[in-house]
Write a protein that holds these residues in place. Structure first.
Motif, mmCIF file in Angstrom:
data_model
loop_
_atom_site.group_PDB
_atom_site.id
_atom_site.type_symbol
_atom_site.label_atom_id
_atom_site.label_comp_id
_atom_site.label_asym_id
_atom_site.label_seq_id
_atom_site.Cartn_x
_atom_site.Cartn_y
_atom_site.Cartn_z
ATOM 1 N N ALA A 151 40.754 36.465 44.985
ATOM 2 C CA ALA A 151 41.826 37.432 45.238
ATOM 3 C C ALA A 151 41.382 38.880 44.989
ATOM 4 O O ALA A 151 42.100 39.815 45.348
ATOM 5 C CB ALA A 151 43.030 37.112 44.363
ATOM 6 N N ALA A 152 40.212 39.089 44.390
ATOM 7 C CA ALA A 152 39.804 40.422 43.917
ATOM 8 C C ALA A 152 39.980 41.522 44.965
ATOM 9 O O ALA A 152 40.548 42.584 44.679
ATOM 10 C CB ALA A 152 38.358 40.381 43.423
ATOM 11 N N GLY A 153 39.501 41.266 46.184
ATOM 12 C CA GLY A 153 39.553 42.289 47.228
ATOM 13 C C GLY A 153 40.973 42.705 47.564
ATOM 14 O O GLY A 153 41.276 43.890 47.751
ATOM 15 N N ARG A 154 41.860 41.724 47.604
ATOM 16 C CA ARG A 154 43.245 42.039 47.952
ATOM 17 C C ARG A 154 43.950 42.776 46.822
ATOM 18 O O ARG A 154 44.810 43.613 47.069
ATOM 19 C CB ARG A 154 43.990 40.753 48.311
ATOM 20 N N ILE A 155 43.547 42.467 45.613
ATOM 21 C CA ILE A 155 44.167 43.156 44.473
ATOM 22 C C ILE A 155 43.767 44.636 44.478
ATOM 23 O O ILE A 155 44.599 45.516 44.260
ATOM 24 C CB ILE A 155 43.799 42.445 43.149
ATOM 25 N N VAL A 156 42.504 44.902 44.790
ATOM 26 C CA VAL A 156 42.083 46.310 44.898
ATOM 27 C C VAL A 156 42.925 47.010 45.960
ATOM 28 O O VAL A 156 43.465 48.102 45.734
ATOM 29 C CB VAL A 156 40.577 46.420 45.261
ATOM 30 N N ALA A 157 43.068 46.354 47.114
ATOM 31 C CA ALA A 157 43.833 46.961 48.204
ATOM 32 C C ALA A 157 45.268 47.249 47.765
ATOM 33 O O ALA A 157 45.802 48.337 48.006
ATOM 34 C CB ALA A 157 43.819 46.045 49.425
ATOM 35 N N ARG A 158 45.869 46.300 47.089
ATOM 36 C CA ARG A 158 47.263 46.472 46.675
ATOM 37 C C ARG A 158 47.414 47.641 45.705
ATOM 38 O O ARG A 158 48.360 48.399 45.762
ATOM 39 C CB ARG A 158 47.750 45.186 45.999
ATOM 40 N N ARG A 159 46.442 47.751 44.798
ATOM 41 C CA ARG A 159 46.536 48.852 43.821
ATOM 42 C C ARG A 159 46.368 50.207 44.486
ATOM 43 O O ARG A 159 46.928 51.194 44.045
ATOM 44 C CB ARG A 159 45.484 48.669 42.730
ATOM 45 N N LEU A 160 45.574 50.220 45.567
ATOM 46 C CA LEU A 160 45.363 51.503 46.231
ATOM 47 C C LEU A 160 46.559 51.923 47.082
ATOM 48 O O LEU A 160 46.688 53.088 47.440
ATOM 49 C CB LEU A 160 44.103 51.450 47.097
ATOM 50 N N LYS A 161 47.408 50.972 47.384
ATOM 51 C CA LYS A 161 48.548 51.267 48.264
ATOM 52 C C LYS A 161 49.427 52.393 47.728
ATOM 53 O O LYS A 161 49.943 53.206 48.483
ATOM 54 C CB LYS A 161 49.403 50.017 48.466
ATOM 55 N N ALA A 169 40.792 56.642 57.812
ATOM 56 C CA ALA A 169 40.061 55.749 56.924
ATOM 57 C C ALA A 169 40.910 54.500 56.734
ATOM 58 O O ALA A 169 42.135 54.569 56.749
ATOM 59 C CB ALA A 169 39.830 56.417 55.578
ATOM 60 N N ARG A 170 40.259 53.396 56.590
ATOM 61 C CA ARG A 170 41.004 52.169 56.419
ATOM 62 C C ARG A 170 40.363 51.330 55.313
ATOM 63 O O ARG A 170 39.154 51.168 55.278
ATOM 64 C CB ARG A 170 40.998 51.400 57.737
ATOM 65 N N VAL A 171 41.211 50.863 54.420
ATOM 66 C CA VAL A 171 40.735 49.998 53.340
ATOM 67 C C VAL A 171 41.220 48.582 53.654
ATOM 68 O O VAL A 171 42.407 48.375 53.902
ATOM 69 C CB VAL A 171 41.299 50.451 51.982
ATOM 70 N N ILE A 172 40.299 47.639 53.683
ATOM 71 C CA ILE A 172 40.683 46.251 53.981
ATOM 72 C C ILE A 172 40.293 45.367 52.800
ATOM 73 O O ILE A 172 39.107 45.218 52.492
ATOM 74 C CB ILE A 172 39.997 45.747 55.269
ATOM 75 N N GLY A 173 41.285 44.828 52.144
ATOM 76 C CA GLY A 173 41.042 43.912 51.026
ATOM 77 C C GLY A 173 41.104 42.486 51.529
ATOM 78 O O GLY A 173 42.034 42.107 52.228
ATOM 79 N N ILE A 174 40.087 41.705 51.168
ATOM 80 C CA ILE A 174 39.968 40.351 51.711
ATOM 81 C C ILE A 174 40.069 39.316 50.602
ATOM 82 O O ILE A 174 39.565 39.535 49.501
ATOM 83 C CB ILE A 174 38.601 40.203 52.412
ATOM 84 N N GLY A 175 40.690 38.189 50.902
ATOM 85 C CA GLY A 175 40.663 37.104 49.929
ATOM 86 C C GLY A 175 41.851 36.177 50.017
ATOM 87 O O GLY A 175 42.647 36.242 50.943
ATOM 88 N N ASN A 176 41.928 35.322 49.023
ATOM 89 C CA ASN A 176 43.010 34.351 48.922
ATOM 90 C C ASN A 176 43.569 34.425 47.505
ATOM 91 O O ASN A 176 42.842 34.226 46.535
ATOM 92 C CB ASN A 176 42.455 32.945 49.212
ATOM 93 N N ASP A 177 44.852 34.733 47.418
ATOM 94 C CA ASP A 177 45.480 34.920 46.105
ATOM 95 C C ASP A 177 45.467 33.674 45.225
ATOM 96 O O ASP A 177 45.663 33.756 44.030
ATOM 97 C CB ASP A 177 46.950 35.323 46.293
ATOM 98 N N TYR A 178 45.286 32.532 45.872
ATOM 99 C CA TYR A 178 45.385 31.284 45.110
ATOM 100 C C TYR A 178 44.030 30.633 44.859
ATOM 101 O O TYR A 178 43.945 29.457 44.581
ATOM 102 C CB TYR A 178 46.323 30.312 45.832
ATOM 103 N N GLN A 179 42.960 31.408 45.034
ATOM 104 C CA GLN A 179 41.650 30.852 44.698
ATOM 105 C C GLN A 179 40.961 31.754 43.675
ATOM 106 O O GLN A 179 39.877 32.263 43.877
ATOM 107 C CB GLN A 179 40.797 30.661 45.957
#
Lengths: 156, 431, 87
Positions: A19-29, A5-15
């Motif tokens: 950033a929402a998608g990447r934050i979800v990904a980071r929390r799941l790490k 399974a792969r979780v891919i969080g997408i976005g830009n931290d500075y917009q």
């Protein structure tokens, strides 16, 4: 044994909310069960084709802007329905996630299961930090993914 | 009073997000405007008070497509401030990572965005239905560029391996050599791409531009050189602000760049090519000639071909750099802060990217200025739009809109660092 | 924000369709919204009321038809069906 399974969080931290998608990904790490990979991507479409290559179950999380109230969650099973391009109106790339999914469909490169969580954003201007409604939605997607991925693992 | 119902059954248009507006009145173009969204302004403020070591990483987040360009302009500007010059293999590795970025960015633009325009497809998806093999080839070539960035940058998106003075970690000669076969294949595919692209139907459109790009004594430019133009400009990057200025325009929150006292100018692949044709590798020159390009090209629609030629050059150059590489003793040279102003311009895929920083003795950033290529091209883009519409005003609206979008795509406007959406609106005002 | 830009685009579209005389007034507008277009009839009507002021559609009634099939190619769109005018 189940494939990856792969979780891919997408976005830009500075917009802002983008950033929402990447934050979800980071929390799941810190939580991910064995066999789960967590990626972050900018949302450039052709890179996504690579990012999900070789994975069986893919969960993609991105901020969207469709006009629904901020914080609204959209869950799309790509095998079941076409991806409404209007959902990703804010995509920062001319060749973005909706294009990547549809191109993959044409080239037969879609993973066997691709679930997209869209989090309706409020602000997409340059800035750091999430709007409160989006912050809440991020927590909710995180919880739902834990469940979706967890259930999947227990059936393995 | 008589009532009647008009059947329409048309999709509702969404207004207010158009990046481009052309207004036509009585068959004449009265206005052509681009509306631009510009994060660099935010980053300039965000950088104040940060350490000089952070600028490369922070500014690279501005753009998901050209992070290396932002890193390169930032490290060179800081090294300029601190009086450091990076030479030898470290300098070569910086050229190498830049090759990777040009390849990725140009191939994405050629195959996914621009070629479908020329072939009459709404996008790459529709094109893939008829030409899956061509789209696949594009994806494979792009992947070869990505392999360079992953190896050099430490990971494929937002490379993290670049630092002031060099890199955090150096690749071994063997690691770099492992790319060779793949790059050789991709170079052939890139030559094939130009051959194929030469068969696309290019509109007959030429005009005089002032082209601006870096020029280096012996190399096709990436990180270094003087800023030159085809109208006699020849200056060091430190003189940039004396010759170029940015003006606020009412219809956009972006600043439009111009040459003081002269007006708009053109940066990007076509400018680089016209000013540096003699610095291209023999294979790249030969590929250009075979595609019918001379040493100068003034048709912006043919920028697609020139991007293709630059991809061939980038593979050639990458192979040359890899073959010549000997790992240096240290992955970076020391860079110590001092109170100074540093300047740099490097050639991002879309054109010259200028950074200027003022730092204090601790290396704290006091102010920053970033001028991305797309805001430099604004003025010529608007002028092109106006001329294209004037020339083709008799086309049906749908075709005209399509032609305008194609015109803007000639500049490969960076959607995340400069323009918001590539969506055009043509307003037909009643006379 | 989405509704506002949608409605102002819609009004402009209507203006361009009915502009030449003898049309004096637009009395009704019918649109159809897809299930994925992420708006709802009440929301749209509010925005319409606001944006209509001072335009040719001021005072016109907005009828909103809804569509249920998410597989419809226009599922994510708003379609301007018809305009009722008085001459």
């Amino acid at each position: 044994m189940k494939l990856k399974a792969r979780v891919i969080g997408i976005g830009n931290d500075y917009q802002s909310d983008d950033a929402a998608g990447r934050i979800v990904a980071r929390r799941l790490k810190t939580w991910a069960p064995p066999g789960t990979e967590i990626f972050e991507e900018t949302g450039e479409g052709t890179a996504l084709l690579e990012a999900w290559r070789g994975a069986e179950d893919v969960f993609l999380i991105d901020a969207v802007q469709s006009g629904a109230p901020p914080g609204t969650l959209h869950r799309i099973d790509v095998q079941v329905q076409p991806l409404p391009a209007s959902l990703f109106r804010h995509s920062t790339h001319a060749f973005g996630i909706a294009e990547a999914v549809e191109l993959a469909r044409v080239l037969h490169q879609l993973p066997s299961r691709l679930i997209i969580y869209g989090i309706e954003g409020e602000r997409f201007d340059a800035g750091v930090g999430l709007s409160p409604s989006v912050e809440k939605a991020v927590a909710e997607v995180e919880a739902r993914l834990r469940q979706e991925i967890g259930t999947r693992s227990s059936h393995a | 009073m008589k009532k009647k119902t008009i059947r329409v059954d048309h999709l509702a248009r969404v207004e207010g997000e158009g990046a481009l507006t052309v207004t036509i009145k009585d068959g004449q173009v009265v206005d052509a405007q681009l509306r631009i969204f510009e994060p660099p302004r935010f980053f300039e403020a965000f950088l104040r008070g940060r350490s000089f070591t952070e600028a490369a990483d922070i500014t690279s987040r501005i753009c998901g497509i050209c992070p290396v360009a932002y890193q390169m302009s930032a490290v060179h500007a800081m090294e300029d401030a601190c009086g450091v010059q990076v030479a030898g293999p470290l300098r070569a590795l910086r050229r190498l990572i830049y090759c990777g970025e040009w390849i990725e960015s140009h191939v994405l633009h050629i195959y996914m965005l621009h070629a479908p325009d020329f072939l009459g497809y709404a996008g790459a998806i529709e094109m893939a239905k008829d030409h899956a093999d061509i789209v696949q080839r594009g994806l494979q070539i792009k992947k070869a560029g990505n392999a360079i960035i992953s190896l050099m940058g430490g990971r494929s998106i937002h490379p993290i391996n670049v630092r002031l003075g060099g890199f955090f970690k150096m690749p071994t000669k063997r690691e770099l050599a492992s790319l060779t076969d793949r790059l050789l294949w991709a170079r052939d595919a890139a030559v094939e791409t130009v051959r194929w692209a030469a068969t696309l139907p290019f509109p007959d459109y030429e005009r005089e531009y002032e082209f601006v790009a870096l020029r280096h004594p012996d190399e096709y430019p990436f990180n270094e050189g003087r800023l030159v133009s085809n109208r006699g400009l020849d200056l060091s990057v430190r003189e940039y602000d004396e010759y170029f200025e940015e003006e606020q325009v009412p219809h956009s929150n972006a600043l439009h760049s111009k040459i003081r006292g002269r007006g708009g100018y053109f940066v990007g692949p076509m400018a680089r090519y016209n000013l540096n044709f003699d610095r291209l590798s023999p294979l790249a020159q030969e590929t250009a000639r075979a595609a019918g390009l001379g040493p100068t090209c003034r048709n912006p629609f043919k920028s697609l071909l020139i991007r293709g030629v630059e991809v061939v050059y980038a593979f050639d150059e990458a192979l040359r750099l890899i073959a010549a590489y000997e790992a240096p003793e240290h992955p970076a040279v020391p860079v110590l802060p001092r109170p100074a102003v540093g300047y740099a311009a490097t050639e991002a895929p879309r054109g010259t990217l200028y950074h200027r920083y003022r730092i204090d003795e601790q290396g704290t950033i006091l102010d920053a200025k970033i001028v991305p290529p797309t805001s430099q091209n604004q003025k010529v883009m608007e002028e092109d739009l106006r001329r294209v519409v004037e020339k083709e005003i008799d086309l049906p609206q749908e075709k005209l809109t399509w032609r305008c979008e194609q015109t803007i795509r000639n500049y490969d406007p960076c959607i995340s660092c400069s323009t918001h959406f590539l969506r055009l609106e043509i307003r037909n005002e009643m006379g | 924000m989405h509704e506002a830009s949608l409605i102002s685009g819609l009004i402009r579209q209507i203006e361009s369709i009915v502009h030449p005389p003898p049309v004096r007034k637009v009395v009704g507008v019918t649109v159809r919204i897809g299930p994925l277009c992420a708006t709802n009839p009440d929301h749209l009507r509010d925005h319409f009321l606001l944006a209509a002021q001072g335009t040719i559609v001021e005072g016109a009634e907005l009828k909103v038809e809804t569509m249920d099939d998410p597989a419809d190619p226009n599922a994510a769109s708003v379609i301007l069906r018809s305009i009722e005018v008085a001459e």
